[in-house]
Design an enzyme around this catalytic site. Structure first.
Site, PDB file in Angstrom:
ATOM      1  N   ARG A 223       0.862  -1.175   0.000  1.00  0.00           N
ATOM      2  CA  ARG A 223       0.000   0.000   0.000  1.00  0.00           C
ATOM      3  C   ARG A 223       0.900   1.228   0.000  1.00  0.00           C
ATOM      4  O   ARG A 223       1.956   1.253   0.640  1.00  0.00           O
ATOM      5  CB  ARG A 223      -0.915   0.021   1.234  1.00  0.00           C
ATOM      6  N   GLU A 251      -2.681   8.330  -4.146  1.00  0.00           N
ATOM      7  CA  GLU A 251      -3.090   7.425  -5.212  1.00  0.00           C
ATOM      8  C   GLU A 251      -4.557   7.690  -5.548  1.00  0.00           C
ATOM      9  O   GLU A 251      -5.379   7.736  -4.627  1.00  0.00           O
ATOM     10  CB  GLU A 251      -2.903   5.970  -4.757  1.00  0.00           C
ATOM     11  N   HIS A 270      -1.177   0.448  -9.776  1.00  0.00           N
ATOM     12  CA  HIS A 270      -1.866  -0.461  -8.856  1.00  0.00           C
ATOM     13  C   HIS A 270      -2.539  -1.601  -9.621  1.00  0.00           C
ATOM     14  O   HIS A 270      -3.759  -1.794  -9.570  1.00  0.00           O
ATOM     15  CB  HIS A 270      -2.899   0.298  -8.012  1.00  0.00           C
TER      16      HIS A 270
END
Length: 303
Positions: A223, A251, A270
């Site tokens: 993450r 993000e 991602h």
């Protein structure tokens, strides 16, 4: 008409479920079923990559007993799960896909693939030496199911794998996170797989990065907030470290963010989970969890 289940796929598409399963289907894109339809839902599987749309549905489920995600991480979901409701992630679903991407990012970065791609755009042929994965030391931080899948894929590359988890597990040759200060200076590659928790937020800070050896590669497939972006940018700008990032903080990464153009960085948006490996494994997880729920058995908690 109300139902016990709210699923992102039709039961017949999942396969192997009891005939006539009492289920509503909502994929996160279309209109949400009415409150009347939702009033008896006990099991809610959040649509993959649609958590922002799905989280407001949870308070509308008065009979809710279980929340299932199709993600490995649940840091964005857990604060919205009411007390007494079981929350389950999809442990194992993303092992293959995320481990594959981690190996891809490591190899691409070490062997200079982004650099050669830019030369290709210019029509330039330039033979150069770059690092091999062979003979490197790769430290996996967050040695769970994805970490095991990554280690298995790294073994044929003739590199040394160092495993680190929250607590030491000597029987598996796994170090505890408290041993990191002594382990980081010898690692050529550090792969982050730790879940995002209050303890792991900014775990990779200026001090952590300073302990990494000159020229080492940081790979984040965990993450974004596990890494202090400002501290990483300082190391990248000084060209002391390199990075390959599938996740970032913030993000999505804004178009004008300096991380895009920092030296020695490779960024993917991602995509550790989204691959052809996702759907068959997602259906497998749902089949097993629905079977357990129907039979009154404890759900596989995952996280």
């Amino acid at each position: 008409m109300s139902a016990r289940y709210l699923l992102p796929y039709a039961p017949e598409a999942i396969g192997g479920l009891p005939a006539g399963l009492d289920a509503l289907v909502w994929d996160g894109d279309g209109p949400v079923p009415s409150d009347e339809a939702l009033r008896e839902v006990e099991f809610f599987c959040l649509p993959y990559l649609r958590h922002a749309a799905a989280l407001p549905v949870i308070p509308r489920l008065p009979a809710l007993k279980a929340v299932q995600t199709l993600t490995a991480g649940m840091d964005d979901v857990l604060p919205h799960v009411p007390a007494g409701v079981v929350a389950c992630n999809a442990r194992g679903l993303h092992d293959a896909s995320t481990a594959e991407l981690a190996v891809t990012l490591v190899l691409a970065s070490l062997r200079g693939v982004p650099h050669f791609t830019r030369l290709q755009d210019q029509g330039r042929w330039s033979t150069e030496f770059h690092q091999s994965l062979a003979d490197r030391t790769v430290l996996i931080l967050g040695y769970g199911s994805i970490g095991r899948a990554l280690a298995a894929r790294l073994e044929p590359f003739e590199c040394e794998v160092v495993r680190v988890a929250r607590r030491a597990r000597p029987e598996e040759r796994v170090h505890g996170v408290d041993e990191l200060p002594g382990l980081l200076p010898s690692a050529d590659v550090v792969v982050l797989l730790t879940p995002l928790t209050p303890e792991s937020r900014h775990l990779v800070d200026a001090g952590f990065l300073a302990r990494m050896k000159d020229g080492a590669l940081l790979v984040n497939v965990a993450r974004g907030p596990v890494v202090d972006t400002g501290a990483l940018l300082e190391e990248l700008s000084a060209q002391r470290l390199r990075a390959a990032l599938d996740v970032t903080d913030p993000e999505p990464l804004p178009a004008d963010h300096p991380l895009w153009h920092a030296p020695g960085v490779l960024i993917t948006p991602h995509v550790g989970g989204p691959s052809s490996a996702f759907l068959p494994r997602a259906k497998r997880v749902l089949r097993e969890q629905v079977r357990r729920f129907e039979n009154g058995e404890p759900l596989a908690p995952g996280h």
